[in-house]
Every structure is written in structure tokens, then in C-alpha cells.
Write a protein that holds these residues in place. Structure first.
Motif, PDB file in Angstrom:
ATOM      1  N   ARG A  62       7.827  56.164 101.230  1.00 54.00           N
ATOM      2  CA  ARG A  62       7.181  56.451  99.945  1.00 54.00           C
ATOM      3  C   ARG A  62       7.442  55.326  98.964  1.00 54.00           C
ATOM      4  NH1 ARG A  62       9.623  59.909  97.109  1.00 54.00           N
ATOM      5  NH2 ARG A  62       8.175  59.956  95.386  1.00 54.00           N
ATOM      6  N   VAL A  63       6.416  54.955  98.209  1.00 54.60           N
ATOM      7  CA  VAL A  63       6.570  53.953  97.152  1.00 54.60           C
ATOM      8  C   VAL A  63       7.331  54.603  96.001  1.00 54.60           C
ATOM      9  CG1 VAL A  63       5.344  52.558  95.450  1.00 54.60           C
ATOM     10  CG2 VAL A  63       4.509  52.665  97.807  1.00 54.60           C
ATOM     11  N   VAL A  64       8.483  54.014  95.634  1.00 58.23           N
ATOM     12  CA  VAL A  64       9.307  54.565  94.551  1.00 58.23           C
ATOM     13  C   VAL A  64       9.517  53.581  93.410  1.00 58.23           C
ATOM     14  CG1 VAL A  64      10.482  56.239  96.034  1.00 58.23           C
ATOM     15  CG2 VAL A  64      11.462  53.941  95.727  1.00 58.23           C
ATOM     16  N   GLY A  65       8.910  52.400  93.510  1.00 57.31           N
ATOM     17  CA  GLY A  65       9.038  51.437  92.425  1.00 57.31           C
ATOM     18  C   GLY A  65       8.221  50.201  92.700  1.00 57.31           C
ATOM     19  N   TYR A  66       8.000  49.435  91.630  1.00 58.69           N
ATOM     20  CA  TYR A  66       7.307  48.156  91.772  1.00 58.69           C
ATOM     21  C   TYR A  66       7.743  47.202  90.685  1.00 58.69           C
ATOM     22  CZ  TYR A  66       4.181  49.069  87.824  1.00 58.69           C
ATOM     23  OH  TYR A  66       3.688  49.304  86.562  1.00 58.69           O
ATOM     24  N   LEU A  67       7.530  45.929  90.935  1.00 63.60           N
ATOM     25  CA  LEU A  67       7.748  44.870  89.961  1.00 63.60           C
ATOM     26  C   LEU A  67       6.535  43.949  90.035  1.00 63.60           C
ATOM     27  CD1 LEU A  67      11.021  43.102  89.177  1.00 63.60           C
ATOM     28  CD2 LEU A  67       8.988  41.729  89.563  1.00 63.60           C
ATOM     29  N   ARG A  68       5.902  43.716  88.881  1.00 57.54           N
ATOM     30  CA  ARG A  68       4.710  42.856  88.807  1.00 57.54           C
ATOM     31  C   ARG A  68       5.131  41.471  88.312  1.00 57.54           C
ATOM     32  NH1 ARG A  68       0.053  45.557  85.747  1.00 57.54           N
ATOM     33  NH2 ARG A  68      -0.310  46.437  87.815  1.00 57.54           N
ATOM     34  N   LEU A  69       4.688  40.440  89.041  1.00 55.56           N
ATOM     35  CA  LEU A  69       5.033  39.050  88.718  1.00 55.56           C
ATOM     36  C   LEU A  69       3.809  38.255  88.283  1.00 55.56           C
ATOM     37  CD1 LEU A  69       7.340  38.586  91.780  1.00 55.56           C
ATOM     38  CD2 LEU A  69       8.080  38.391  89.405  1.00 55.56           C
ATOM     39  N   GLY A  70       4.061  37.212  87.547  1.00 57.93           N
ATOM     40  CA  GLY A  70       3.004  36.309  87.133  1.00 57.93           C
ATOM     41  C   GLY A  70       3.618  35.080  86.495  1.00 57.93           C
ATOM     42  N   THR A  71       2.835  34.431  85.672  1.00 63.55           N
ATOM     43  CA  THR A  71       3.326  33.305  84.879  1.00 63.55           C
ATOM     44  C   THR A  71       3.073  33.648  83.411  1.00 63.55           C
ATOM     45  OG1 THR A  71       1.211  32.177  85.148  1.00 63.55           O
ATOM     46  CG2 THR A  71       2.967  31.565  86.682  1.00 63.55           C
ATOM     47  N   PRO A  72       3.878  33.097  82.504  1.00 60.06           N
ATOM     48  CA  PRO A  72       3.727  33.459  81.094  1.00 60.06           C
ATOM     49  C   PRO A  72       2.399  33.003  80.484  1.00 60.06           C
ATOM     50  CG  PRO A  72       5.703  32.115  81.426  1.00 60.06           C
ATOM     51  CD  PRO A  72       5.009  32.224  82.737  1.00 60.06           C
ATOM     52  N   THR A  73       1.875  31.885  80.956  1.00 58.16           N
ATOM     53  CA  THR A  73       0.602  31.364  80.455  1.00 58.16           C
ATOM     54  C   THR A  73      -0.148  30.717  81.620  1.00 58.16           C
ATOM     55  OG1 THR A  73       1.290  29.089  79.964  1.00 58.16           O
ATOM     56  CG2 THR A  73       1.744  30.746  78.252  1.00 58.16           C
ATOM     57  N   PRO A  74      -1.432  30.435  81.458  1.00 62.58           N
ATOM     58  CA  PRO A  74      -2.165  29.729  82.523  1.00 62.58           C
ATOM     59  C   PRO A  74      -2.000  28.207  82.454  1.00 62.58           C
ATOM     60  CG  PRO A  74      -3.668  30.399  80.789  1.00 62.58           C
ATOM     61  CD  PRO A  74      -2.317  30.948  80.415  1.00 62.58           C
ATOM     62  N   LEU A  75      -1.184  27.719  81.547  1.00 60.68           N
ATOM     63  CA  LEU A  75      -1.039  26.274  81.342  1.00 60.68           C
ATOM     64  C   LEU A  75      -0.233  25.605  82.450  1.00 60.68           C
ATOM     65  CD1 LEU A  75      -0.172  26.435  77.544  1.00 60.68           C
ATOM     66  CD2 LEU A  75      -2.395  25.875  78.572  1.00 60.68           C
ATOM     67  N   HIS A  80       6.240  26.195  85.838  1.00 61.72           N
ATOM     68  CA  HIS A  80       7.577  26.247  86.442  1.00 61.72           C
ATOM     69  C   HIS A  80       8.327  27.536  86.083  1.00 61.72           C
ATOM     70  CE1 HIS A  80       8.110  24.659  82.411  1.00 61.72           C
ATOM     71  NE2 HIS A  80       9.353  25.106  82.468  1.00 61.72           N
ATOM     72  N   VAL A  81       7.685  28.404  85.282  1.00 61.36           N
ATOM     73  CA  VAL A  81       8.330  29.637  84.822  1.00 61.36           C
ATOM     74  C   VAL A  81       7.686  30.846  85.497  1.00 61.36           C
ATOM     75  CG1 VAL A  81       8.899  31.071  82.815  1.00 61.36           C
ATOM     76  CG2 VAL A  81       8.832  28.567  82.591  1.00 61.36           C
ATOM     77  N   ARG A  82       8.511  31.685  86.106  1.00 58.89           N
ATOM     78  CA  ARG A  82       8.051  32.954  86.678  1.00 58.89           C
ATOM     79  C   ARG A  82       8.233  34.015  85.604  1.00 58.89           C
ATOM     80  NH1 ARG A  82       4.403  34.384  90.131  1.00 58.89           N
ATOM     81  NH2 ARG A  82       5.120  35.410  92.012  1.00 58.89           N
ATOM     82  N   TYR A  83       7.302  34.949  85.515  1.00 57.28           N
ATOM     83  CA  TYR A  83       7.328  35.956  84.460  1.00 57.28           C
ATOM     84  C   TYR A  83       7.256  37.346  85.073  1.00 57.28           C
ATOM     85  CZ  TYR A  83       5.784  38.376  80.196  1.00 57.28           C
ATOM     86  OH  TYR A  83       5.671  39.223  79.126  1.00 57.28           O
ATOM     87  N   ILE A  84       8.169  38.200  84.702  1.00 62.21           N
ATOM     88  CA  ILE A  84       8.141  39.589  85.144  1.00 62.21           C
ATOM     89  C   ILE A  84       7.252  40.354  84.172  1.00 62.21           C
ATOM     90  CG2 ILE A  84       9.487  41.692  85.489  1.00 62.21           C
ATOM     91  CD1 ILE A  84      11.823  39.847  86.335  1.00 62.21           C
ATOM     92  N   ARG A  85       6.123  40.816  84.665  1.00 67.02           N
ATOM     93  CA  ARG A  85       5.109  41.469  83.825  1.00 67.02           C
ATOM     94  C   ARG A  85       5.256  42.979  83.782  1.00 67.02           C
ATOM     95  NH1 ARG A  85      -0.601  39.243  85.670  1.00 67.02           N
ATOM     96  NH2 ARG A  85      -1.207  40.801  84.142  1.00 67.02           N
ATOM     97  N   GLY A  86       6.112  43.522  84.606  1.00 65.65           N
ATOM     98  CA  GLY A  86       6.316  44.961  84.603  1.00 65.65           C
ATOM     99  C   GLY A  86       7.276  45.390  85.693  1.00 65.65           C
TER     100      GLY A  86
END
Length: 165
Positions: A62-75, A80-86
Motif C-alpha cells: 500500500r502507498v503510505v507516503g510520497y515526496l515530490r521533487l523538482g527544481t526551484p526555477t526553470p533557469l 544545481h539545486v534540487r527542490y522538495i515540492r511536497g
């Protein structure tokens, strides 16, 4: 001390969408969300963050959690920066190390992919999340006082980050 985490951490798959949508709706709260609850039929995966941008915690299938990743900006200058979006954990899985396992997996993945920093934003009144992030080495890098008005209260927006190299 939290119990050891029995969860499997993996990259999300397209077929996780329904489970993730249900989880997102179940855990929504003004404690950590700056917008209203997600609509029941809203897609979980936004156009700019497909399954590959999500880590999923799974316990007993069963899915009991998630973490969404991205970058802070499209620039490119910020690539070089990873951003935790949720980050979300099902109520029944809280206090069992699921959030910590997801966070550690995100940091490990960011290091492995050559990111220099990992950052996130957390609401000032979300003391449980802030304590988790601090215990894993994130530091407060800035505060925007009373940035949001949620559930009748002005709330700070706290920026946190960690160097990976």
C-alpha cells in the motif's frame, strides 16, 4: 524514538496515481497546504512532475507516503539545486519513519545525480515537519513572516536547505 521503517521507497509509477490522489486528499490540512484541498478528480501528477519526479513509500503493498521533487526555477543557472515540492505521509504511517525514509532517499538521490544543494519550504506552524527536516541536517535559510493567511491565521513561510557537497 520512531519505530524502524518497514516501507519500501521507490520511484512512483503511473499506476500509483489513484492511490496518491486518495492519499493527498486524506492528509490535506492547512497545517501544510497553502491552497485548498485537491478536487476528487484532479490529476495527482502535474504536467511538470510526472511519476519520475516522485518517491513513494509503500508498506505491505500500500502507498503510505510520497515526496515530490523538482527544481526551484526553470533557469539553467539554478539547475544545481534540487527542490522538495511536497511530502505527505498517511495518518496511520506517521511516527514510523516513513517521512524520514522518503527524505533520506531524496537527499541520496540528489547527491547521486550531482546536485549541490537541496531545498524546501515549510509553513512556520508545521513544527513536526520542521523538526524532521532539522534532524536530517536542513537549516533555516530564510523566513517570510506572515506570508500566508490560512484558516484565519497569518503563517510564516520558512525556507530550509542543505548543502550536498
Amino acid at each position: 524514538m520512531p519505530e524502524s521503517n518497514p516501507s519500501l521507497i521507490r520511484t512512483a509509477r503511473a499506476e500509483d496515481e489513484d492511490a496518491l490522489r486518495r492519499l493527498d486528499r486524506a492528509v490535506w490540512s492547512p497545517l501544510h497546504a497553502v491552497s485548498g484541498p485537491p478536487a476528487p478528480d484532479a490529476p495527482f501528477f502535474p504536467r511538470d512532475a510526472g511519476p519520475e519526479a516522485h518517491l513513494v513509500a509503500e508498506t505491505d503493498g500500500r502507498v503510505v507516503g510520497y515526496l515530490r521533487l523538482g527544481t526551484p526555477t526553470p533557469l539553467p543557472s539554478n539547475a544545481h539545486v534540487r527542490y522538495i515540492r511536497g511530502l505527505a505521509v498517511a495518518d496511520e504511517a506517521r511516527g514510523k519513519g516513513v517521512g524520514r525514509a522518503l527524505l533520506r532517499a531524496a537527499v541520496a538521490e540528489a547527491r547521486a545525480k550531482g546536485f549541490r544543494r537541496i531545498t524546501l519550504r515549510v509553513l512556520g506552524h508545521n513544527t513536526v515537519a520542521r523538526a524532521l527536516y532539522e534532524s536530517e541536517g536542513f537549516v533555516v535559510e530564510g523566513v517570510q513572516p506572515e506570508e500566508f493567511f490560512l484558516d484565519g491565521v497569518y503563517v510564516d513561510d520558512v525556507m530550509m536547505g542543505m548543502r550536498l557537497v
